[in-house]
Enzyme design. Structure first.
Site, PDB file in Angstrom:
ATOM      1  N   ASP A  16       0.825  -1.205   0.000  1.00  0.00           N
ATOM      2  CA  ASP A  16       0.000   0.000   0.000  1.00  0.00           C
ATOM      3  C   ASP A  16       0.861   1.258   0.000  1.00  0.00           C
ATOM      4  OD1 ASP A  16       0.894  -0.175   2.593  1.00  0.00           O
ATOM      5  OD2 ASP A  16      -1.098  -0.346   3.510  1.00  0.00           O
ATOM      6  N   SER A  17       2.194   1.077   0.054  1.00  0.00           N
ATOM      7  CA  SER A  17       3.105   2.205  -0.153  1.00  0.00           C
ATOM      8  C   SER A  17       2.936   2.814  -1.533  1.00  0.00           C
ATOM      9  CB  SER A  17       4.558   1.760   0.033  1.00  0.00           C
ATOM     10  OG  SER A  17       4.887   0.693  -0.855  1.00  0.00           O
TER      11      SER A  17
ATOM     12  N   ASP B   3      -0.821  -6.149  -0.222  1.00  0.00           N
ATOM     13  CA  ASP B   3      -1.300  -5.576   1.034  1.00  0.00           C
ATOM     14  C   ASP B   3      -2.818  -5.453   1.019  1.00  0.00           C
ATOM     15  OD1 ASP B   3       0.947  -5.204   2.575  1.00  0.00           O
ATOM     16  OD2 ASP B   3       1.304  -3.149   1.929  1.00  0.00           O
TER      17      ASP B   3
ATOM     18  N   GLU C  11       9.437  -4.237  10.703  1.00  0.00           N
ATOM     19  CA  GLU C  11       9.857  -2.938  10.180  1.00  0.00           C
ATOM     20  C   GLU C  11      10.318  -1.999  11.290  1.00  0.00           C
ATOM     21  OE1 GLU C  11       8.286   0.707   7.289  1.00  0.00           O
ATOM     22  OE2 GLU C  11       7.078  -1.109   7.522  1.00  0.00           O
TER      23      GLU C  11
ATOM     24  N   GLU D 135      -1.294  -5.811   8.656  1.00  0.00           N
ATOM     25  CA  GLU D 135      -0.486  -5.173   9.683  1.00  0.00           C
ATOM     26  C   GLU D 135      -1.086  -5.385  11.067  1.00  0.00           C
ATOM     27  OE1 GLU D 135       0.979  -1.409   6.882  1.00  0.00           O
ATOM     28  OE2 GLU D 135       0.083  -1.038   8.841  1.00  0.00           O
TER      29      GLU D 135
ATOM     30  N   LYS E  26      -1.029  -9.444   2.816  1.00  0.00           N
ATOM     31  CA  LYS E  26      -0.294  -9.013   4.005  1.00  0.00           C
ATOM     32  C   LYS E  26      -1.178  -8.119   4.850  1.00  0.00           C
ATOM     33  CE  LYS E  26       3.225  -6.028   3.826  1.00  0.00           C
ATOM     34  NZ  LYS E  26       2.796  -4.944   4.775  1.00  0.00           N
TER      35      LYS E  26
END
Length: 271
Positions: free
Chosen positions: A42-43, A86, A185, A118, A116
């Site tokens: 999602d970056s 993501d 991270e 978070e 993925k």
């Protein structure tokens, strides 16, 4: 490449290389470089869409970019990098059914093989458990979690003993719930080493030291294309300057009616 291949890599001590991709061109370049995993992160909200954070990107946009990444791969399917996408903000935090629908759509309508998520809050852990039981491979993500930017910021995480023990417990929980790998991270290298040793699944680091089972980087950061570099992800080249200089050279050649400096005149130059 399959999720289970990454576990074998860890068992053999073979480092895992993960690069982000957001369109067919970045995918083709990362594949040619030999990346084991392509993360449609999602970056891309920041790298490709110009947002200040990852929060605005939608599920439809993530699907669109994942489809583009898949189209950029040129090797045989068995030799292609593993595609992990993501799940964007609020696509899985609002209930298990919504999360299953979002993840299922990504896998059905693109060539993504895994998603993925978070965090390790109870609600997220329940979603991971449900997804895995539904046959959807899940990569976890702890430490600095960009979707929690308004709560945690972009600072280094797990810097005290209590938070480090909590993160280690969370990592073990994610493995128990079926995650096939874990991204760590911007956490202390000593903590990342402890997590790597405690888990049987691969631990992929970014800003987490060199003792992880692999590393993940945002491709645009590595190439120096972003205006602001994360402190834990230095650029390998000044790609931004290279691109600007090349484009500026072409603009000047066009305005001055001069041929390319390398002496080559292509059909495109003649038209």
């Amino acid at each position: 490449m399959r999720p289970s291949d990454l576990t074998r890599f860890k068992q053999k001590g073979q480092p895992i290389a993960v690069l982000t991709a957001w369109d067919s061109l970045s995918a083709a370049l990362a594949e040619a470089a030999g990346a084991d995993v392509l993360l449609i992160g999602d970056s891309l909200a920041m790298v490709a869409l110009g947002h200040a954070t990852t929060l605005p990107v939608s599920l439809d946009q993530m699907l669109h970019h994942t489809q583009a990444v898949a189209r950029g791969l040129t090797t045989m399917p068995a030799d292609q990098p593993l595609l992990v996408c993501d799940l964007p903000f609020l696509s899985y935090q609002c209930g298990e059914d919504r999360a299953v629908a979002a993840a299922g759509r990504l896998l059905k309508e693109s060539s993504a093989a895994a998603v993925k998520l978070e965090g390790a809050e109870p609600e997220v852990v329940a979603v991971i458990d449900r997804l895995v039981r539904m046959g959807i491979p899940v990569m976890g993500h702890l430490g600095l979690t960009p979707q929690a930017v308004h709560r945690l910021g972009y600072r280094r995480q797990a810097t005290d003993a209590i938070s480090q023990e909590r993160l280690l417990e969370q990592a073990c929980t994610l493995e128990q719930k079926g995650c096939f790998s874990l991204v760590l991270e911007h956490v202390p290298a000593e903590l990342a080493c402890r997590v790597q040793q405690a888990l049987t699944i691969p631990v992929i680091g970014i800003g987490a030291g060199d003792d992880c089972d692999g590393q993940v980087r945002v491709t645009a950061d590595l190439l120096g294309l972003t205006a602001k570099q994360p402190p834990f992800s230095p650029a390998l080249v000044d790609g931004r300057r290279l691109f600007i200089d090349a484009l500026k050279g072409w603009v000047n050649q066009t305005r001055n009616h001069t041929p390319p400096t390398n002496g080559r005149i292509t059909q495109a130059d003649r038209t």
